[in-house]
Write an enzyme that holds these catalytic residues in place. Structure first.
Site, short mmCIF file in Angstrom:
data_model
loop_
_atom_site.label_atom_id
_atom_site.label_comp_id
_atom_site.label_asym_id
_atom_site.label_seq_id
_atom_site.Cartn_x
_atom_site.Cartn_y
_atom_site.Cartn_z
N GLU A 199 39.47 -18.47 -39.28
CA GLU A 199 40.31 -17.91 -38.22
C GLU A 199 40.50 -18.96 -37.12
O GLU A 199 39.51 -19.46 -36.58
CB GLU A 199 39.67 -16.63 -37.68
N GLU A 251 36.80 -11.65 -43.33
CA GLU A 251 35.68 -12.51 -43.73
C GLU A 251 35.41 -12.36 -45.23
O GLU A 251 35.04 -13.32 -45.90
CB GLU A 251 34.43 -12.17 -42.90
N ALA A 311 28.61 -16.05 -36.11
CA ALA A 311 27.73 -15.57 -37.18
C ALA A 311 27.67 -14.04 -37.21
O ALA A 311 27.44 -13.45 -38.25
CB ALA A 311 26.33 -16.14 -37.01
N ASP A 312 27.93 -13.42 -36.08
CA ASP A 312 27.92 -11.96 -36.00
C ASP A 312 29.00 -11.33 -36.90
O ASP A 312 28.95 -10.15 -37.18
CB ASP A 312 28.21 -11.52 -34.56
N PRO A 357 31.17 -8.57 -42.82
CA PRO A 357 32.23 -8.12 -43.75
C PRO A 357 32.35 -9.00 -44.99
O PRO A 357 32.91 -8.58 -45.99
CB PRO A 357 33.50 -8.20 -42.90
N HIS A 365 28.26 -11.65 -30.09
CA HIS A 365 28.48 -13.10 -30.13
C HIS A 365 27.17 -13.84 -29.91
O HIS A 365 27.16 -14.93 -29.36
CB HIS A 365 29.48 -13.54 -29.05
#
Ligand SMILES: Cc1ncc(C[n+]2csc(CCOP(=O)(O)OP(=O)(O)O)c2C)c(N)n1
Lengths: 429, 337
Positions: free
Chosen positions: B26, B57, B81-82, B86, B126
């Site tokens: 993204e 993701e 990383a959060d 998905p 985040h």
């Protein structure tokens, strides 16, 4: 803002839970299934814009008519030889399924899945692809391997997880893999192959290759997020891919309504993404071939992805762990209005004058004999549960390219245990 | 270079060396990523080598697995990383096991880059440190750099690795090392030796830890941001600690750890991630199994708390100098005074 008491006269909301039309014991009535006349469907140019062919996602591409003649613009006009090969391959797949299913019942392996009634959706589709196009199948596309000439003995070795199993006894039976034949490793997690296939197709395009990708999933699996991610990526990057949805009406015991099939067709999913979609009579091998050929040409000429819904019926159990009589009417299969793909092609070829009932009976015998021979051959390499087929080190190989210290330690441990637990075991190295 | 520039340079080098290296994610293309790690790469290497993706993701990782099956080396970026969750199934069930289940006919040579960790007022979504979820998965490697120099060398190794690598970038130290004192200004990387990053290709091997500080009194195991926090605390208290930057969690450099703990007889484990089932638990078990007869004090862990990352109480959550100092005191009490 609505007034506080404005809703007092409304009936309470209610939740809709889909229910299939027939349960065990019910009389089946297929009169509401719209089956258009064979030959009536237009065949758009392969470079048509998806918006210009939107009606195709509700129609149904059919070639074989009620008299088993090939009619209309979708007739792929295949040679007798090609059609005979198609028929023989489908018959061989069915004979294979029948025997291997029985072998599971005899305890020679843990599990088996047939594709009875759906043979055309893999065999005819694979025949319409180039042999080096890449397939990302689900678990009912054994037909692709038959088309591409994978030896039955290898398939059975895999099913028995025996010492000659190319996958070293790591995969569930029928989860084949053959890089050489362009058959991607099958995952037990539904629909994961969809974005992977799109990624492969994108890589092929990025590299200026000429090969395309094809992938298959069941209609139930279209509800997975992976399916929609794949559709998004396919449309965004105009990936050269054919996405097949095999709508066999049932996802284990859940009818297609639980994947959204009550409200629209699965082919119509394509319209929402702005990609080409075709709905095809999945029990008509000529229609499956023609649609795949059309989509392949489209992909190969940079006209992008196509979604094909194969309208078919799962004639047998979901797998050896399933009993469909517990949730659906026995009549469903008997009266399925699109018939059986092998019977339809057989009648077509008889009608053409290149095949006969006697020849077909002989073919069936030949196919049964061929599986018998292959099974015997594979059994020499062992069956599941009889013997420690793979050296224990193989359990720790291929987790990584090189084995790290912790796996080496665990591998030594496994070998030590082997000597204690199975002191008499013949080392199968 | 700071860490972002070093990562950018690593990517740039690999894209120039190998046509099969592609970057996707993204906002990574035209814009160059929200942290600018991919800045300029699209312009330099072309739109098909570094491109933006849909916000999916599952799609990003699934597509990368397919590209790797074709023979490419995709480097997907997950923006934070959060947001890996998905795409988790594609990592855990697919990328990690493809080599195994296909008996090495297909592999997933992908490097998933993702900024992780807290300390930037990123709130719950985040700030997470999910590394132990991946160290628990068979077939994934997990790499975490702590300096610009290491970040580039490790990233190049990760991209060349034929196995799927999770490459977690501690975003708190993108611009400079962080000592854990949130109320003191952070000094930029330019003031430190680790910022001397060669423009050219070089590698740091995966699976090798780095002894950043030698000592005799206690072994401190840390990675990412916590290496700098540990160093600062040790110096402040004047403890003769051996600080080991693990660099790679899987495969772990057990030899370096074992040797050090046998020498010092004491061990402190530090990570930002929440405590329960964190990677510290694994480290603690390993040290206990291998060094028990050499231990002179119980193994201690300093970690984040078992709560989601709180926005306003971020500095109360962060395992900073106070928590670490207390733990050190417990282990090497008589040495602190
Ligand atoms: C992610 C995931 N969820 C659930 C399952 C269990 N499961 C295996 S097959 C199946 C039904 C699939 O139905 P469909 O996609 O229609 O394919 P069909 O079996 O009809 O060919 C389910 C739920 C699975 N394998 N993977």
């Amino acid at each position: 803002m609505a007034e506080d008491n404005s809703k007092t006269n409304l009936p309470p909301l209610s939740l809709h839970v889909p229910e299939p039309k027939y349960r065990p014991g019910d009389t089946v009535d297929y009169s509401d299934v719209t089956i258009p006349r064979a030959g009536d469907q237009p065949r758009p140019d392969v470079n048509s814009a998806p918006a210009a062919m939107r009606e195709m996602v509700y129609d149904m591409v059919r070639v074989l008519d009620d008299d088993y003649k090939a009619v209309g613009p979708w007739d792929p006009k295949l040679s007798d030889d090609t059609l005979l090969k198609m028929l023989k391959t489908m018959a061989q797949v069915r004979a294979f399924d029948d025997r291997l299913h029985r072998m599971q019942r005899q305890g020679k392996t843990s599990f088996y899945m047939k594709c009875t009634g759906e043979e055309a959706t893999s065999v005819a589709a694979a025949m319409a692809l180039d042999s080096d196009d890449m397939c990302f199948p689900s678990y009912r596309q054994q037909g692709i391997l038959f088309v591409r000439g994978y030896p039955m003995v290898e398939m059975i070795n895999q099913i028995f997880s025996n010492r000659e199993d190319k996958l070293k006894g790591r995969q569930l039976p029928i989860m084949y893999c053959s890089r050489r034949l362009g058959f991607f490793s099958i995952s037990g997690n539904l629909a994961t192959q969809y974005p992977q296939a799109v990624g492969w197709a994108m890589a092929s395009a990025a590299k200026g290759d000429t090969r395309i990708a094809a992938t298959w999933c069941g209609e139930g699996s279209t509800a997975e997020g992976d399916f929609h991610s794949a559709m998004t990526f396919a449309t965004v990057y105009n990936a050269p891919i054919i996405m097949n949805v095999v709508n066999n009406q049932w996802a284990i015991s859940s009818f297609s309504g639980f994947a959204g099939g009550e409200r629209t067709t699965f082919a119509a999913r394509a319209a929402g993404y702005g990609i080409a979609g075709l709905r095809v009579d999945g029990n008509d091998p000529l229609a499956v071939y023609a649609a795949t050929q059309w989509a392949a040409e489209r992909a190969r000429t940079n006209n992008g992805p196509t979604l094909i819904e194969h309208f078919t019926y799962r004639a047998d159990a979901h797998s050896t762990s399933d009993d469909p009589s517990a949730y659906r009417s026995a009549q469903e299969r008997e009266e399925w209005p699109l018939g059986d793909p092998i019977t339809r092609l057989k009648r077509h070829l008889i009608h053409r004058g290149v095949w006969s009932k006697e020849q077909h009976e002989a073919l069936d015998k030949e196919c049964i004999e061929a599986v018998k021979v292959a099974t015997k051959e594979a059994e020499k390499n062992g069956i599941l549960g009889h013997g420690l087929h793979q050296p224990f080190e193989t359990m720790f190989q291929d987790v990584f390219e090189e084995m790290p210290w912790h796996l080496k330690e665990q591998s030594e441990q496994a070998n030590k245990e082997r000597e204690i637990k199975w002191p008499d075991a013949e080392a199968s190295k | 270079m700071n860490m972002i520039e070093a990562i950018n340079s690593g990517l740039d080098n690999m894209m120039a060396r190998d046509d099969d290296v592609v970057i996707m994610g993204e906002d990574v293309g035209y814009f160059g990523g929200v942290f600018r790690a991919t800045a300029g790469l699209q312009e330099k290497h072309g739109k098909t080598r570094c491109f933006d993706t849909p916000i999916s993701e599952c799609g990003i990782i699934g597509v990368a697995v397919g590209m790797a099956a074709y023979g490419m080396r995709p480097v997907p970026e997950i923006q934070f990383a959060d947001y890996i969750y998905p795409g988790l199934d594609q990592l855990v069930s697919e990328a990690a096991r493809l080599r195994y289940r296909s008996a090495a006919e297909f592999t997933s040579a992908i490097t998933v880059r993702s900024p992780f960790g807290g300390g930037i007022f990123g709130g719950q979504t985040h700030s997470q440190s999910p590394e132990s979820m991946f160290t628990h998965v068979c077939g994934l490697k997990t790499v975490i750099p702590s300096t610009p120099y290491d970040a580039k060398g490790l990233l190049i190794s990760a991209i060349e690795d034929n196995d799927p690598v999770m490459f977690f970038e501690p975003k708190r130290i993108y611009n400079g090392p962080f000592t854990g004192y949130y109320d003191k200004p952070v000094e930029p990387w330019s003031k430190f030796e680790a910022s001397e990053v060669p423009e050219d290709y070089y590698k740091i091997p995966i699976g090798k830890a780095n002894i950043v500080r030698e000592g005799e009194a206690v072994t401190v195991l840390a990675y990412g941001t916590m290496v700098h926090v540990a160093n600062a605390v040790v110096e402040e208290h004047g403890i003769d600690a051996e600080v080991i930057d693990l660099r790679t969690l899987v495969p772990l450099d057990i030899d370096t750890i074992e040797e050090s703990v046998k020498k010092t007889g004491r061990c402190l484990i530090i990570h930002e991630a929440t405590r329960t089932s964190g990677f510290g638990a694994e480290l603690s078990a390993l040290v206990q199994e291998r060094c028990f007869y050499h231990l002179e004090a119980p193994i201690e862990r300093v970690t984040g708390f078992d709560t989601p990352y709180p926005h306003s109480l971020e500095w109360a959550y962060f395992p900073g100098p106070v928590r670490i100092g207390e733990a050190l005191d417990k282990i090497v009490g008589e040495l602190t005074s």
